[in-house]
Design a protein around this motif. Structure first.
Motif, PDB file in Angstrom:
ATOM      1  N   TRP A   1     -33.927 -72.218 -59.457  1.00 43.26           N
ATOM      2  CA  TRP A   1     -34.688 -71.260 -59.840  1.00 43.26           C
ATOM      3  C   TRP A   1     -34.901 -70.063 -58.816  1.00 43.26           C
ATOM      4  O   TRP A   1     -35.258 -70.403 -57.701  1.00 43.26           O
TER       5      TRP A   1
ATOM      6  N   TYR B   1     -42.694 -70.258 -61.255  1.00 44.18           N
ATOM      7  CA  TYR B   1     -41.734 -70.942 -60.291  1.00 44.18           C
ATOM      8  C   TYR B   1     -42.668 -72.320 -59.985  1.00 44.18           C
ATOM      9  O   TYR B   1     -41.965 -73.376 -60.066  1.00 44.18           O
TER      10      TYR B   1
ATOM     11  N   TRP C   1     -41.750 -74.741 -62.918  1.00 43.87           N
ATOM     12  CA  TRP C   1     -40.357 -75.180 -62.768  1.00 43.87           C
ATOM     13  C   TRP C   1     -40.064 -76.315 -61.784  1.00 43.87           C
ATOM     14  O   TRP C   1     -39.516 -77.402 -62.021  1.00 43.87           O
TER      15      TRP C   1
ATOM     16  N   THR D   1     -46.411 -75.699 -69.886  1.00 42.69           N
ATOM     17  CA  THR D   1     -45.635 -74.858 -70.315  1.00 42.69           C
ATOM     18  C   THR D   1     -46.471 -73.842 -71.041  1.00 42.69           C
ATOM     19  O   THR D   1     -46.383 -72.488 -70.886  1.00 42.69           O
TER      20      THR D   1
END
Length: 325
Positions: free
Chosen positions: A61, A74, A77, A138
């Motif tokens: 990322w 970020y 991830w 998410t």
């Protein structure tokens, strides 16, 4: 069926297996399982106690985001990758443990285990729980990134056209809002988008011809610019002053690779001075000089790694003009 051995151990007739041996096997198995569990806990503790993303290059990322939204994406991830690694290490550990522990030791077929309900429930429920947790976080991050405020501090209309950009500073959100100032790119000049730090900035996007895509890599976010009545809208808050290359990230035609712009983030005070200079009729380079940028700094200086190649040979001496407001 059973007899008492001399040492007091119970021995099954014909088996030759002592109960004490079975106890040692069970104890050894339990220690291995406990070791795997402890290793997994230790791995999670080690990973959570350091900057995992920086240590491993963000696990693919991009790093260096300049907005709170980019930091949240970020973090999502990195958390997802760490969770996947923990699950993977645990599964790999079980696989290798089974390969070693139950390797072939003779011609006798080992005991077969079927219909282990606790185990079947475990490997059915656990993946569902993992997916639910990932979906939950998410959804939280996506909702936060897409959230729009009722009254943003700055509203910019992004107008894309083949093959350049126009940025209209609006008095308020909405397609029919008053345009306070405007900057448009040309064949020999890359447009500048000057924005303040620490304020909520709304982008309203529209295209004059085909689909383009508004992208500043440091925002870690991009969104398509659509023609017609569709207007994509999103908001960010820029934390850091600096100059960042922007470009079209959607293949839009012959000169797509040259469709660059530059985002310049400055303090709110300098932004207000820039906007006032534009409203007073100054050009973008003159307004940049008003807020302290001199020489070549009045123009776009950041194109790497997206070289623009703006010359007559590439543009054939002409370029489509945007329909300014």
């Amino acid at each position: 069926m059973y007899r008492e051995g001399e040492a007091g151990a119970v021995v099954a007739k014909g088996s030759g297996v002592r109960a004490s041996d079975t106890g040692r096997d069970n104890g050894s198995r339990n220690r291995r399982i406990a070791g795997l569990g402890f290793g997994g806990v230790l791995l999670v503790a080690l990973l959570s106690g350091c900057d995992v993303g920086a240590a491993f290059g963000g696990f693919g990322w991009p790093q260096g985001g300049i907005t709170p939204q980019s930091e949240r994406m970020y973090d999502l991830w990195i958390g997802s990758v760490v969770a996947a690694l923990v699950v993977g290490v645990f599964v790999w550990g079980l696989i290798f443990w089974c390969v070693i522990r139950y390797r072939k030791r003779g011609e006798e077929l080992p005991p077969q285990t079927r219909f282990n309900m606790p185990m079947e429930v475990l490997y059915t429920v656990t993946p569902v729980l993992v997916v639910c947790v990932l979906f939950y976080y998410t959804a939280i991050v996506q909702t936060d990134v897409d959230r729009l405020s009722k009254d943003p501090d700055v509203t910019v209309e992004v107008v894309a056209f083949k093959w350049n950009w126009q940025f209209n500073y609006l008095a308020e959100p909405g397609e029919d809002a008053e345009v306070l100032a405007s900057t448009i790119g040309s064949t020999d000049e890359i447009p500048l988008l000057v924005l303040p730090t620490g304020q909520k900035i709304r982008f309203e996007e529209t295209s004059r011809d085909v689909i383009h895509s508004f992208w500043v890599p440091e925002l870690l976010f991009k969104r398509d610019v659509l023609p017609g009545s569709a207007r994509n809208v999103f908001e960010v808050t820029i934390d850091t002053e600096g100059r960042y290359v922007g470009r079209c990230a959607e293949l839009c035609g012959t000169y797509h690779s040259m469709m660059n712009f530059e985002l310049v983030s400055v303090s709110p005070e300098r932004y207000q001075q820039f906007l006032a200079a534009k409203q007073a009729g100054q050009s973008t380079p003159e307004a940049m000089a008003t807020i302290g940028f001199t020489g070549d700094d009045r123009f776009a200086i950041t194109t790497f790694p997206f070289e623009t190649k703006r010359d007559n040979n590439n543009f054939n001496g002409s370029q489509a003009e945007g329909e300014g407001r």
